[in-house]
Design an enzyme around this catalytic site. Structure first.
Site, short mmCIF file in Angstrom:
data_model
loop_
_atom_site.label_atom_id
_atom_site.label_comp_id
_atom_site.label_asym_id
_atom_site.label_seq_id
_atom_site.Cartn_x
_atom_site.Cartn_y
_atom_site.Cartn_z
N ASP A 212 0.86 -1.18 0.00
CA ASP A 212 0.00 0.00 0.00
C ASP A 212 0.90 1.23 0.00
O ASP A 212 1.72 1.40 0.91
CB ASP A 212 -0.89 -0.01 1.24
CG ASP A 212 -1.86 1.16 1.30
OD1 ASP A 212 -1.70 2.13 0.53
OD2 ASP A 212 -2.79 1.12 2.13
N GLU B 195 29.29 8.82 6.22
CA GLU B 195 29.39 7.41 6.60
C GLU B 195 29.38 6.54 5.35
O GLU B 195 29.22 5.33 5.42
CB GLU B 195 28.28 7.00 7.56
CG GLU B 195 26.88 7.16 7.06
CD GLU B 195 25.84 6.66 8.06
OE1 GLU B 195 25.65 5.43 8.12
OE2 GLU B 195 25.26 7.49 8.78
N CYS C 183 25.15 9.16 11.26
CA CYS C 183 24.51 10.40 10.82
C CYS C 183 24.88 11.61 11.67
O CYS C 183 24.58 12.74 11.30
CB CYS C 183 22.99 10.22 10.83
SG CYS C 183 22.42 8.85 9.80
N SER D 157 16.45 0.69 16.60
CA SER D 157 16.89 1.99 16.12
C SER D 157 15.97 3.10 16.60
O SER D 157 16.42 4.18 17.00
CB SER D 157 16.96 1.98 14.59
OG SER D 157 17.51 3.19 14.11
N HIS E 145 17.03 15.07 13.23
CA HIS E 145 17.55 14.14 12.23
C HIS E 145 16.38 13.29 11.74
O HIS E 145 15.60 12.77 12.54
CB HIS E 145 18.63 13.26 12.83
CG HIS E 145 18.97 12.07 11.98
ND1 HIS E 145 19.40 12.20 10.68
CD2 HIS E 145 18.92 10.74 12.23
CE1 HIS E 145 19.61 11.00 10.17
NE2 HIS E 145 19.32 10.10 11.09
N ASN F 5 16.75 9.46 2.99
CA ASN F 5 17.71 9.61 4.08
C ASN F 5 19.06 10.04 3.52
O ASN F 5 19.66 9.33 2.71
CB ASN F 5 17.86 8.31 4.86
CG ASN F 5 18.58 8.50 6.18
OD1 ASN F 5 19.07 9.58 6.48
ND2 ASN F 5 18.66 7.44 6.96
#
Length: 381
Positions: free
Chosen positions: A30, A80, A112, A202, A234, A273
């Site tokens: 979806d 990174e 990050c 996370s 962030h 991201n």
């Protein structure tokens, strides 16, 4: 005390873009799972001749064109998505931009959070000599395995930030809150081109780090939550900022509402991201999409998995009122990919022991030309 902070900021991204609605249609998901559940609409995808260097150099070129080279004696490159275990990506940028030899160059890494670490290092340099200015570049490509939960949160982008005394945009205030903990929520082993992430951990690690950094900011004499006018976070995906705002409201007992969240998500919803550049894409988005911020205090939460985090604050300066949104036109100019085209690019891997010439695709000022004698080569278009 001399005011120090962000004098200018510019963003850059890639030649290609993938619409998450197309990915959803291909995978039978979806599309609202991405659009509403993650708060993402699309993500940037590098062409074969693009990488963190080309994006970072493109963003930095715009900053230097506006501000000149005077006083710039340091270039800090935060990423990174490193392209070499030894040589800083910023050294390639140094050459592409034609910077003088009298410039120190270094690379900073901590997931990050690296962009914020570079900014704090830059502030220290300017405090020592207010005539100096520091060019900070945060540039990353987020890659996850195909058909993994992280796949729709990929992205790519760069932010170039000029740190200087008497800044035109944001004065960074001295008090800052810190929180670090060894957490295996996200990492990328040396032998892997894609990241490994524990999604549930996370989220909890991010939120725990935020409240920990907030407590330390208060302990260091930082402003009360009522004295902060806008909060920017962030954003590995923009829904995360809403989770963070709700947790901070609950933790402080202050109703924070949604003020500034939509404005801070405009670019990130489309970039995906951008890792080290993510928070600062949000900063640029707020400055570009909200007026009347002069004199208002911003709260910035920076998080890097693994984990290191920081809560800092800054006061918007009068120069911010002259900013306009030109980055949307840059995002609009990206070339859409079909899902098969995207997957072909995702699977592409550079050889480690043979020369390669990359196809000419990007229309950006700089391109990754290929590998010769196991050394990366870049060109200015």
């Amino acid at each position: 005390m001399t005011a120090i902070g962000i004098h200018d900021i510019e963003l850059a991204s890639t030649h290609h873009v993938l619409d998450l609605a197309a990915l959803a249609a291909t995978t039978g998901v979806d599309p609202d799972k991405y659009r509403i559940g993650l708060g993402q609409d699309e993500f940037s995808v590098p062409a074969p001749d693009e990488d963190i260097v080309t994006m970072g150099a493109t963003a930095a070129l715009a900053v230097l064109d506006r501000n000149g080279l005077e006083g710039v004696r340091t270039l800090l490159f935060a990423t990174e998505s490193g392209i070499d275990h030894s040589k800083a990506a910023g050294v390639f940028v140094h050459q592409l931009l034609g910077l003088p030899p009298q410039v120190r160059v270094a690379e900073i890494k901590q997931a990050c959070y690296g962009g914020t670490a570079a900014i704090q290092a830059a502030i220290g340099i300017v405090q020592r000599n207010p005539r100096e200015r520091v060019l900070v570049i945060a540039s990353d490509v987020a890659r996850y395995a195909l058909d993994s939960p992280g796949e729709p949160t990929q992205g790519a982008g760069a932010a170039a930030i000029l740190i200087a005394a008497d800044p035109a945009l944001i004065e960074i205030e001295p008090a800052t809150g810190l929180f670090s903990a060894n957490v295996d929520d996200f990492w990328r082993p040396n032998d892997s081109s894609t990241a490994i992430v524990d999604g549930k951990l996370s989220i909890s690690a991010y939120l725990d780090a935020m409240t920990g950094a907030w407590d330390d900011l208060a302990a260091q004499g930082g402003p009360a939550i009522s004295a902060i006018n806008r909060l920017i976070y962030h954003q590995p995906y923009t829904k995360m900022a809403r989770k963070a705002q709700a947790r901070l409201a609950e933790y402080t007992g202050v109703e924070l509402g949604d003020a500034g969240l939509a404005e801070g998500a405009v670019y990130n919803r489309r970039l995906g991201n951008a890792y080290t550049a993510s928070l600062y894409a949000g900063v640029a988005s707020v400055l570009d999409h909200e007026s009347g911020l002069t004199g208002k205090r911003l709260g910035l939460f920076s998080y890097g998995s693994g984990s290191v985090s920081e809560f800092l604050t800054g006061v918007v300066q009068t120069g911010a009122e002259s900013r306009t949104d030109h980055f949307t036109s840059v995002l609009d100019s990206r070339v859409p990919l079909s899902v098969p085209e995207y997957r072909e690019l995702h699977a592409r891997a550079l050889p480690s022991d043979t020369d390669v010439v990359t196809p000419r695709v990007t229309a950006a000022p700089f391109r990754f030309a290929g590998i010769e004698g196991r050394a990366r080569r870049y060109e200015r278009r």
